[in-house]
Design a protein around this motif. Structure first.
Motif, short mmCIF file in Angstrom:
data_model
loop_
_atom_site.label_atom_id
_atom_site.label_comp_id
_atom_site.label_asym_id
_atom_site.label_seq_id
_atom_site.Cartn_x
_atom_site.Cartn_y
_atom_site.Cartn_z
N GLY A 144 25.85 -9.00 55.53
CA GLY A 144 26.94 -9.87 55.66
C GLY A 144 25.85 -10.46 54.75
O GLY A 144 26.46 -12.10 54.33
N ASN A 145 24.94 -10.89 54.44
CA ASN A 145 23.65 -11.79 53.77
C ASN A 145 24.20 -11.52 52.24
O ASN A 145 24.21 -12.81 51.58
N LEU A 146 24.71 -10.58 51.81
CA LEU A 146 24.94 -10.25 51.01
C LEU A 146 26.05 -11.42 50.15
O LEU A 146 27.62 -10.88 49.52
N GLN A 147 26.29 -12.54 50.01
CA GLN A 147 27.13 -13.14 49.46
C GLN A 147 28.00 -13.34 48.49
O GLN A 147 28.75 -14.18 47.79
N ASN A 148 26.88 -13.09 47.07
CA ASN A 148 27.60 -12.35 46.03
C ASN A 148 28.50 -11.46 46.09
O ASN A 148 28.87 -11.31 44.97
N VAL A 149 28.47 -10.26 46.67
CA VAL A 149 28.93 -9.32 46.17
C VAL A 149 30.34 -9.58 46.22
O VAL A 149 31.47 -9.81 46.97
N THR A 150 30.90 -9.00 45.03
CA THR A 150 32.13 -9.41 44.67
C THR A 150 32.88 -7.40 45.21
O THR A 150 34.51 -7.62 46.03
N TRP A 151 32.50 -6.68 44.90
CA TRP A 151 32.51 -4.72 45.53
C TRP A 151 32.23 -4.43 46.29
O TRP A 151 30.81 -4.38 45.67
N PHE A 152 32.98 -3.93 47.42
CA PHE A 152 32.08 -3.45 48.50
C PHE A 152 32.43 -2.24 48.70
O PHE A 152 33.33 -2.07 49.08
N ASP A 153 32.37 -0.64 48.40
CA ASP A 153 32.38 0.28 48.76
C ASP A 153 31.37 1.52 49.74
O ASP A 153 30.09 1.44 49.57
N LEU A 154 31.93 1.39 50.38
CA LEU A 154 31.41 2.68 51.57
C LEU A 154 32.29 3.72 52.14
O LEU A 154 32.55 4.32 52.62
N SER A 155 33.36 3.56 51.19
CA SER A 155 34.43 5.09 51.00
C SER A 155 33.80 6.29 51.55
O SER A 155 32.91 6.69 50.95
N ILE A 156 34.12 7.41 51.73
CA ILE A 156 34.51 8.59 51.92
C ILE A 156 32.70 8.95 52.52
O ILE A 156 32.00 9.55 51.07
N ASN A 157 32.34 8.20 53.33
CA ASN A 157 31.49 8.99 53.77
C ASN A 157 31.38 9.04 55.38
O ASN A 157 32.42 9.78 55.25
N GLN A 158 29.95 8.98 55.85
CA GLN A 158 30.81 9.74 57.29
C GLN A 158 29.91 8.72 58.37
O GLN A 158 30.24 8.19 59.36
N PHE A 159 30.44 6.84 58.50
CA PHE A 159 29.52 5.88 58.87
C PHE A 159 31.36 5.82 60.09
O PHE A 159 31.72 6.68 59.44
N SER A 160 30.17 5.11 60.50
CA SER A 160 31.26 4.94 62.21
C SER A 160 31.18 4.09 62.48
O SER A 160 30.56 2.85 61.94
N GLY A 161 31.49 3.94 64.18
CA GLY A 161 31.37 2.20 64.85
C GLY A 161 32.22 0.95 64.68
O GLY A 161 32.98 1.37 63.77
N PRO A 162 32.34 0.40 65.03
CA PRO A 162 32.69 -0.93 64.62
C PRO A 162 32.10 -1.67 63.48
O PRO A 162 31.07 -1.39 62.52
N LEU A 163 33.72 -2.48 62.66
CA LEU A 163 32.81 -3.79 62.01
C LEU A 163 32.20 -4.69 62.52
O LEU A 163 32.47 -5.37 63.36
N PRO A 164 31.05 -5.23 61.94
CA PRO A 164 30.34 -6.29 62.65
C PRO A 164 30.40 -7.51 61.77
O PRO A 164 30.64 -7.90 60.55
#
Length: 986
Positions: A168-188
């Motif tokens: 969440g410290n990445l406050q300059n990111v405009t494009w954030f893409d984690l798609s098509i992986n095996q991530f799990s759990g809730p969104l922080p």
């Protein structure tokens, strides 16, 4: 690790030696700072020998491939090795490039292992692009240090674990893409006590959240909807639960929201309909319930998909007919409990292209007497109750329009008098894109023809994926627009580093199709203006610009899953040391060649299997001739796909002699039943091949539809449409919750008879089923009966002799034709006998051999000796008092005629259908249909009535010859309908 340290030390010495051996004054004093040289050589030693680059001399002065330096040629600021076939891990040495601004290593599927925590040292990094590699493990928390990042892409890997809240410290990111992986759990989010006061809701600059195709779970946090710049929220194909937060109404700029294929439940919040900036909403395949909200306030909407949810029954919504939807192109509401008729106003929405309302309860006729929108191309009405239509689709100016109307599994398509058969009665074929051919006459041999400029060249080939398209199906018109747009955007996005200038006639969209997860995949070729291929720098620039999303096309967000881009090698001047190392590397090269050869053989085999799923067909002991299946229509599935669809084979529906049947959900949300053969099954490849071949040939509303199959030597699976109400056998006496009424039983028997009559009299060539029984009559969600299980089916001759000679008796005891048992000659009348047993079974509510008795013979004897009173004493008590005597008498006579001892005394299935339809309608046809005759070039139809009055019938009662105890004592003349034309209009 010690070995790697030695290699790095050696590599540094080699670099210094190379500088001295080259003897050039400028290289005697390296321009590039030492820390960068050490870091790059650490990468080289890890990726060697796969690295095939010009990395000799000084990195900045000698322009190492993929390495860019600052204006002083002293500091490395970019590493761009997109698609260079790198193999190995990303070593900790990467942390030494502390001034790096761009790290682009995408499309290197040989890059594996965890991401090193040393990435957190790259405090100047603005672009982190590690897309479509094979990285595993979790995201390092140290990535939260990269506060200068504007682009973060790790999509298309195999990474696991949860999102570290510190990102969440990445406050300059405009494009954030984690798609098509095996991530799990809730969104922080920052409000979570365990997140340390930081989370995704702190990323105030973010415009794109792409989290699709993972295993994220829990409630979607409402905090993220307050992000001030968020425009794309792509959360589909995860495991999110709970309701859609009402905070969705706080979104100030949200344009696209995809939450399809999750487990969201409860009522859809009305706040969603207040986000006036929305253009695309997709909530398909969840568990949403209650009323469908009014979307009329979303005047910018281009695509709406709320299909496959559990909404309350409702008529087609009035807001969906509203002309204020001036930009709506795709309206998708399959399986959303729509009842009643389909209003013609929806056909006139100004921009409407695709209307998909399959699997509802829409009835009546389609009205095309008024004009339709000139943009309308597709109407999907499969699995409804449409019984006819009037008029033909015309533009407002009176011109003709080409609309693909799909009416599969509607009453309009079951009318046997329909000539010619409507093309729309076949299963909907969604992909109709045909690439432009051009007017070129030249041939190109091994090169590729550009149909726009008629030049032959080797183009750059890219696979572009539209992740949230507004259109359901890509058209040739879309291709023209996108080709022009890509040329302009790539040219305008060029920089001094990425130099690319393109014209529309250099870009050619070769292929397009809609994927199972509702995306559009495009194959795009980029040709040179002259010469054999694009220059190396321009190829590199094009991929770099597209990969890092330096522009936004009007077709929405996209991805570049893979490409065939490979940089052409430059010549390299070899030093003495290099020559020595080439000799040492010869042995390694030989081993690599062997490995590559083996890999190529395996890939070729996989390619062959993809094109021909039976390339490795192996005949079993039961397979007498070893012949491979010959299919007309069937989709191949991989075993992995079916394993995922069934949650690792955990959802068992039932089990039989062939094997178990599993419930499955395909990636497009379609429910299916998957029959998986036991390895020790008494039935084998003969039955598998037989059913596959027969079901791939036949199409009828009352035959279970084959979706596809899987064959893999030791595994055979058949994939069918899902029949939610199980089998007739179960509903009669095995799993009885609510007993079937007489009306429902009669309707089931009529529909099963229609399916069987189609096999005998309308399939070409005719088909004998061979195992008709109540367990092979399945019921869908509307209680429509369909005949299933063609494992014992036989294709018969076209000369009227529907005979099959068997060397062993096959079938189910209690249903077997006695004439077949004696002669081992299987005819279509054998199916008729079995069907008569099913008719008795529906009457008694008991199995044909219940209590060790032959129930059919028992019914016949009771009728002979006691008349209807004797029959009623043997009937299912639940329906005893609901059948009038005359109905019972007619039904019983039809069943007894079917079960005559000899085939010549039995009716045909078509005759049985007519008798049962007459019975159900009190002398008229049970269900109506329409008859359409096409005339002239414009094929304007003559329209016939879609009601029971279509048929003029006269009914004669049965004539009895006496009750002498013989099985063939009675003669029955059924009532037959005569088709009567009622009128026409064009």
């Amino acid at each position: 690790m010690a070995t790697r340290g030695v290699l790095r030390a050696v590599s540094v010495v080699l670099v210094l030696s190379l500088l001295l051996l080259n003897g050039l004054p400028q290289q005697a004093f390296a321009a590039t700072r030492a820390a960068d040289i050490i870091a790059l050589n650490g990468l080289s030693s890890e990726w060697s020998p796969s690295l095939n680059l010009n990395w000799a001399g000084d990195p900045c002065l000698n322009s190492w491939t993929g390495v860019s330096c600052d204006s002083t040629n002293t500091t490395v600021i970019a590493l761009n090795l997109d698609g260079y076939n790198l193999r190995g891990q990303l070593p900790p040495d990467i942390g030494g490039l502390t001034n790096l601004q761009t790290l682009e290593l995408s499309a290197n599927d040989g890059l594996t292992g965890n991401l090193p925590k040393e990435l957190g040292n790259l405090l100047n990094l603005q672009v982190l692009s590690l897309q479509w590699c094979n990285f595993t493990g979790t995201l390092p928390v140290e990535l939260g240090n990269l506060i200068q990042l504007t682009f973060f892409g790790v999509n298309g890997n195999r990474m696991t674990g949860q999102i570290p809240p510190v990102l969440g410290n990445l406050q300059n990111v405009t494009w954030f893409d984690l798609s098509i992986n095996q991530f799990s759990g809730p969104l922080p989010v920052s409000t979570d006590p365990t997140s340390g006061g930081v989370g995704l809701d702190n990323m105030t600059a973010v415009m794109h959240f792409h989290f699709n195709n993972n295993s994220f779970s829990g409630q979607i946090p409402g905090e993220i909807f307050s992000l001030p710049n968020l425009i794309h929220l792509i959360f589909d194909h995860n495991k999110f639960t709970g309701n859609i937060p009402t905070a969705v109404g706080n979104s100030p700029k949200l344009e696209i929201i995809r939450m399809d294929f999750n487990q969201l439940s409860d009522v859809m919040p009305s706040e969603l309909t207040t986000v006036a900036t929305l253009t695309d909403v997709n909530l398909r395949s969840n568990q949403l319930s209650g009323a469908v909200p009014d979307f009329s306030g979303l005047t910018k909407l281009q695509a709406l998909d709320i299909g496959y949810n559990s909404f309350d029954p409702h008529v087609f919504p009035s807001w969906a007919q509203n002309g204020t939807f001036s930009q709506l192109m795709t309206l998708s509401m399959p399986n959303t409990s729509i009842i009643g008729s389909l209003p013609d106003a929806v056909f006139r929405l100004p921009a409407i292209n695709t209307l998909d309302v399959r699997s509802n309860q829409i009835n009546g006729s389609l009205d095309f007497t008024g004009p339709v929108s000139e943009t309308l191309t597709t109407i999907v009405l499969d699995d409804n109750q449409i019984s006819g239509f009037s008029g033909q689709p015309l533009l407002q100016n009176g011109g003709n329009i080409d609309i693909n109307i799909s009416l599969y599994d509607n009453p309009i398509c079951q009318n046997r008098y329909l000539q010619p058969r409507l093309a729309g009665c076949d299963r909907f074929a969604q992909d109709r894109f045909q690439a432009a051919k051009g007017n070129c006459t030249n041939r190109c041999g091994s090169k590729t023809l550009n149909p726009k400029s008629c030049i032959c060249a080797t183009p750059l080939s890219l696979n572009l994926m539209l992740t949230a398209p507004s259109m359901a199906y890509f058209t040739n018109e879309d291709a023209t627009v996108l080709e022009k747009e890509l040329a302009e955007d790539i040219t305008n996005s060029s920089t001094s580093i990425d130099k690319a200038s393109l014209k529309p006639d250099q870009i050619y969209i070769q292929n397009a199709f809609t994927t199972t997860d509702m995306r559009i995949s495009l194959t795009i070729l980029v040709f040179p203006v002259t010469g054999d291929s694009l220059e190396q720098g321009e190829r590199n620039a094009i991929v770099h610009i597209i990969r890092q999303h330096k522009f936004d096309i009007s077709y929405g967000p996209y991805n570049l899953p893979e490409d065939t881009f490979r940089v052409l090698k430059k010549g390299v001047t070899l030093t003495t040391v290099a020559i020595v190392f080439i000799g040492l590397g010869g042995g390694i090269a030989l081993l690599l060649c062997i490995g590559i050869t083996l890999y190529a053989i395996r890939e070729r085999r996989n390619t062959i299997l993809a094109l021909d799923p039976f390339a490795n067909w192996v005949a079993g002991s039961d397979d007498k001739n070893g012949r491979r299946p010959e299919l007309k229509r069937a989709r191949p599935f991989s075993l992995t796909e079916l394993k995922e669809a069934t949650n690792n084979w955990s959802q068992v529906l039932g089990e039989g002699g062939y094997g178990k049947v599993y419930r499955g959900t395909l990636k497009n949300g379609e429910l299916v039943a998957i029959k998986k053969a036991n390895k020790d099954s008494m039935q084998g490849l003969n039955e598998f091949r037989n059913e596959l071949e027969l079901l791939s040939r036949v199409h009828h509303r009352n035959l279970v539809d084959l979706v596809g199959f899987c064959y893999k030597s030791s595994e055979q699976c058949l994939v069918y449409e899902f029949m939610s109400n199980g089998t007739l056998r179960e509903r009669l006496y095995e799993k009885v919750e609510t007993p079937l009424s007489w009306e429902t039983r009669l309707d089931i028997i009529i529909n099963a008879a229609r399916g069987l009559a189609y096999l005998h009299d309308h399939a070409s060539p005719p088909i004998i089923h061979g195992d008709i029984k109540s367990a092979n009559i399945l019921l869908n969600h509307k209680m429509v009966a369909k005949v299933a299980d063609f494992g014992l089916g036989k294709v018969t001759a076209l000369d009227g002799e529907s005979i099959d000679y068997s060397d062993e008796i096959k079938g189910t005891m209690g249903y077997l034709d006695p004439e077949y048992v004696q002669t081992q000659i299987h005819t279509d009348k054998s199916d008729v006998f079995s069907f008569g047993v099913v008719m008795v079974e529906a009457l008694t509510g008991k199995s044909p051999t219940h209590g060790g008795k032959d129930r059919t013979r028992e019914i016949r004897n009771a009728f002979d000796t006691e008349g209807l009173a004797g029959v009623r004493s043997l009937m299912d008590p639940f329906i005893q008092g609901s059948i009038p005597d005359h109905e019972l008498h007619l039904y019983l006579m039809a069943a007894l005629r079917c079960t005559e001892a000899f085939g010549e005394g039995r009716p045909t299935m078509t005759e049985v259908v007519k008798e049962l339809e007459s019975l159900a309608n009190g002398g008229g046809l049970a269900s109506g249909g329409i008859s359409i005759r096409m005339h002239g070039e414009n094929k304007s139809p003559d329209v016939y009535s879609d009601t029971a009055s279509l048929v003029n019938t006269s009914t004669s009662t049965s004539s009895e010859k006496g009750k002498d105890g013989h099985g063939n004592a009675f003669h029955y003349s059924g009532a037959y309908g005569v088709l009567r034309r009622l009128g026409s209009r064009s």
